[in-house]
Design a protein around this motif. Structure first.
Motif: not given
Ligand SMILES: [Zn+2]
Length: 727
Positions: A214-215, A218, A381, A384, A387-388
């Protein structure tokens, strides 16, 4: 790494990072200027120089030299001036060389100095083996396959206009076809910040935990530059909880859950044909983490029992004794502060520390308050993480930052970036009144949930910010003074302390031990610690960036070095040449003087008074004598030399001459840029009057030129003799 009380560190990822720069900025700028007289001139040089009358080159002097220059009547030879200029160039070069690219690193021009086709496993730190653990990037190569572990950037680079450094990938060019994967330990920028630069050039899928990937997505999304045509980001999300193993070429990859200051942190286990490698990534062994995602100790022990060829263990805070306290020790402190605060509460912390954000949200909900978030990197962040599904936020808890001014003061907690006093951070803007929505006021409470990054200079930034807040009667809580404030701790480190580093060695029971991700000295301490745990000294190596560590099942040795270095990147994401940076350093230290001359081609005379433009040199208006003197020098140079030499040579001579003059007057060597406009054709009435009356007779221009040439030659001869004496 990141947000740690140890040397060179990355604070606030994705912030412009300038002021929060870590590391040795102060020491470095001290080293920019040699101590004492700038050009290291020796006393005898002055004595010798004074022969010419104590005022420059004698003879042709105007009164321009008559003081105000701080020259103290010394005469400076051309040699001294040139050496001074060389010195400042060399100083700049030395500063840049700390971040030299592979081609600039001495002895590095050659390709890898070994051609090794033996079935040995090679481990090469392209970054992360020095500099306190930044731009972390470790290459593992075996015959025709290779993987890269971590690919970070270095936000601690303190050079003008430079945002960060990334590892030089010259070596990857030669093994491009071998590359099978990037495997990432966790989502801090010093472990992922190099990816958007490097992966498009050397494409391969990126492996990581759910949060890490995810990061990664991003930072690719937020990257300033477009990706090359046809580039496609390929990621492989691995489950760090199930001991999932994936085949990558001849290797097997597994990620093991570990605690750190960002969710989804993992240890990389790489099973190779030669043996098992473990890269710990950044870690601490938090027995009671807030997300209840404890380090997978059992798995690490199991792996150790099965046999580990080499442990590559992070070395950030090896010097810290004991064990790092659990993150959960700070939860009560936040509850206490929120309960007691009379008005609004603002908490500053590192932008990726989502577990702590979750904890503050819990404490806020507990205290009946809403939460607003601010700071670009933190909001990015957080989005994200939401979202996860990494955060559990009760519905209606978050409110937009723009709504905060309309809420009751005791109903809100603001979580934002800026715990290091970074000038452009959300908290600093609120403190200074530059924030769009919020100005801090009396009865507000500010909590800095971090410690100043040591050796970063952030101490004074934080100090200035806190001063400003206290002046406004804002209540300020800093972790470092929590005892004074009668409150519990407000921050814990994301990194291990000695006992935990020892635990890691004892759990994994490696045959060979290679400390990584830390300063050289910290890595050496880590080796001593490993020896205390029973690893034979001969089975340890403190490797430097670029060194090839070769493994067989029974042996570990350094067998050579590959090209390595640092590539510098500016705020836009573009790579900046070291030469450009060197010029910037000279400009910053010495300033710039541009001379614009308009010369009649036919007569070789100045058509207008010379334009002199300076920036960052001296304030010209207050230095009229120097200015007048400079104009005299320029006129004379044009008259004497313009028609005698070609334009390029004229410019070079002019540059030298002006450099010399300015150094003589000011003891400084600015960058001098001569701009010569040659105007063709007689411009009618504009013909310059240079005829000189001598003995009542008007000289021909030829005679004038001859005389001037003679004078110029004499002057040069004198200067050359001075050089000889000085040398
Ligand atoms: Zn980290």
């Amino acid at each position: 790494m990141e947000n740690e009380p140890t040397p060179p560190q990355t604070p606030q990822p994705a912030q412009p990072a300038k002021a929060a720069k870590a590391a040795d900025g102060a020491a470095r700028s001290r080293s920019r200027r040699p101590a004492g007289p700038k050009n290291g001139q020796q006393p005898k040089a002055n004595g010798a120089g004074n022969k010419s009358g104590g005022r420059g080159r004698g003879g042709n002097n105007s009164n321009a030299n008559g003081g105000g220059s701080g020259n103290g009547g010394r005469s400076i030879s051309r040699g001294q001036a040139i050496r001074a200029q060389k010195q400042s160039q060399m100083d700049a070069q030395r500063i840049v060389n700390q971040y030299a690219s592979a081609t600039a690193v001495a002895g590095n021009q050659r390709r890898a100095n070994v051609i090794d086709d033996s079935p040995r496993l090679k481990v090469i730190g392209l970054g992360g083996m020095d500099g306190g653990g930044s731009k972390n990037m470790i290459l593992v190569e075996y015959l025709n396959d290779a993987v890269i572990m971590d690919c970070g950037n270095d936000l601690g680079v303190d050079l003008p206009g430079i945002n960060y450094g990334i590892a030089d990938t010259t070596y990857l060019e030669s093994i491009k076809q071998k590359l099978r994967a990037y495997i990432i330990t966790h989502g801090h920028l010093d472990h992922i910040g190099g990816l958007p630069h490097i992966v498009p050039k050397f494409p391969a899928p990126i492996y990581g935990s759910n949060f890490t990937i995810g990061r990664v997505e991003e930072i690719f999304q937020n990257f300033g530059l477009p990706m090359p045509d046809g580039f496609e980001l390929k990621t492989v999300t691995m489950n760090e909880n199930t001991h999932e193993r994936l085949k990558v070429g001849p290797f097997f990859v597994e990620l093991v859950r570990i605690t750190h200051s960002i969710p989804g942190s993992t240890v990389i286990v790489l099973d190779t044909p030669v043996g098992r490698l473990i890269n710990t990534g950044d870690f601490r062994l938090d027995p009671n983490p807030l997300d209840h995602e404890r380090s997978d100790i059992e798995r690490l022990e199991q792996l150790g029992n099965e046999g580990v060829l080499a442990l590559m263990s992070e070395s950030t805070t090896v010097e810290r004794p004991g064990r790092t306290p659990s993150e959960s020790t700070i939860e009560q402190s936040f509850k206490d502060i929120i309960e007691a605060a009379p008005g609004r509460i603002f908490v500053g912390l590192f932008s990726t520390n989502m577990n702590r954000v979750q904890m503050i949200v819990n404490a806020a909900v507990h205290g009946g308050r809403k939460v607003a978030m601010d700071g670009r990197s933190m909001v990015s962040t957080l989005e994200m993480a939401l979202r996860h599904g990494f955060m559990k936020i009760p519905k209606g808890t978050f409110v937009p930052i723009a709504n905060v001014p309309n809420m009751k003061d005791n109903e809100v907690v603001v979580v934002c970036t800026g715990s290091q006093g970074e000038p452009s951070s959300a908290l600093q803007r609120m403190a200074s009144g530059d924030h769009r929505h919020i100005k801090l006021k009396e009865q507000d409470t500010v909590v800095l949930s971090s410690t100043p990054i040591p050796e970063s200079g952030n101490d004074s930034l934080i100090g200035d910010m806190v001063d400003g807040l206290v002046r406004k009667h804002v209540h300020v809580f800093e972790h470092r003074h929590h005892d004074l404030d009668n409150i519990g701790p407000l921050h814990v480190s994301g990194h291990a302390s000695r006992d935990e580093y020892a635990d890691m060695i004892n759990m994994t029971k490696p045959k060979f031990f290679v400390p990584i991700y830390g300063a050289y000295r910290s890595k050496q301490r880590h080796i001593e610690l490993a020896i205390e745990q029973g690893i034979p000294r001969a089975n340890t190596i403190n490797a430097e960036n670029g060194q090839i560590i070769a493994f067989t099942p029974d042996k570990m040795e350094i067998v050579g070095e590959v090209p390595h270095g640092t590539v510098l990147v500016d705020q836009t994401g573009a790579v900046v040449s070291n030469i450009v940076v060197k010029d910037r350093i000279v400009l910053a230290e010495e300033g710039l003087v541009a001379i614009v001359l308009t010369i009649d081609k036919k007569s070789g005379s100045l058509l207008t008074s010379p334009d002199i433009i300076s920036r960052g040199f001296i304030y010209m208006r207050e230095q009229e004598e120097i200015m007048n003197g400079l104009r005299v020098e320029l006129r004379r140079a044009v008259q004497q030399r313009f028609k005698r030499v070609d334009l390029d040579r004229f410019k070079t001579e002019l540059k030298d001459h002006i450099t010399h003059y300015l150094f003589e007057q000011t003891q400084r060597s600015p960058i001098v840029i001569p701009v010569v406009n040659v105007v063709a054709g007689g411009s009618g009435g504009n013909k310059p009057e240079v005829k000189t009356a001598a003995n009542g007779r008007t000289k021909t221009s030829e005679q004038i030129a001859q005389e001037q040439e003679k004078r110029f030659q004499e002057m040069r001869a004198r200067l050359l003799t001075q050089d000889a004496r000085v040398d």
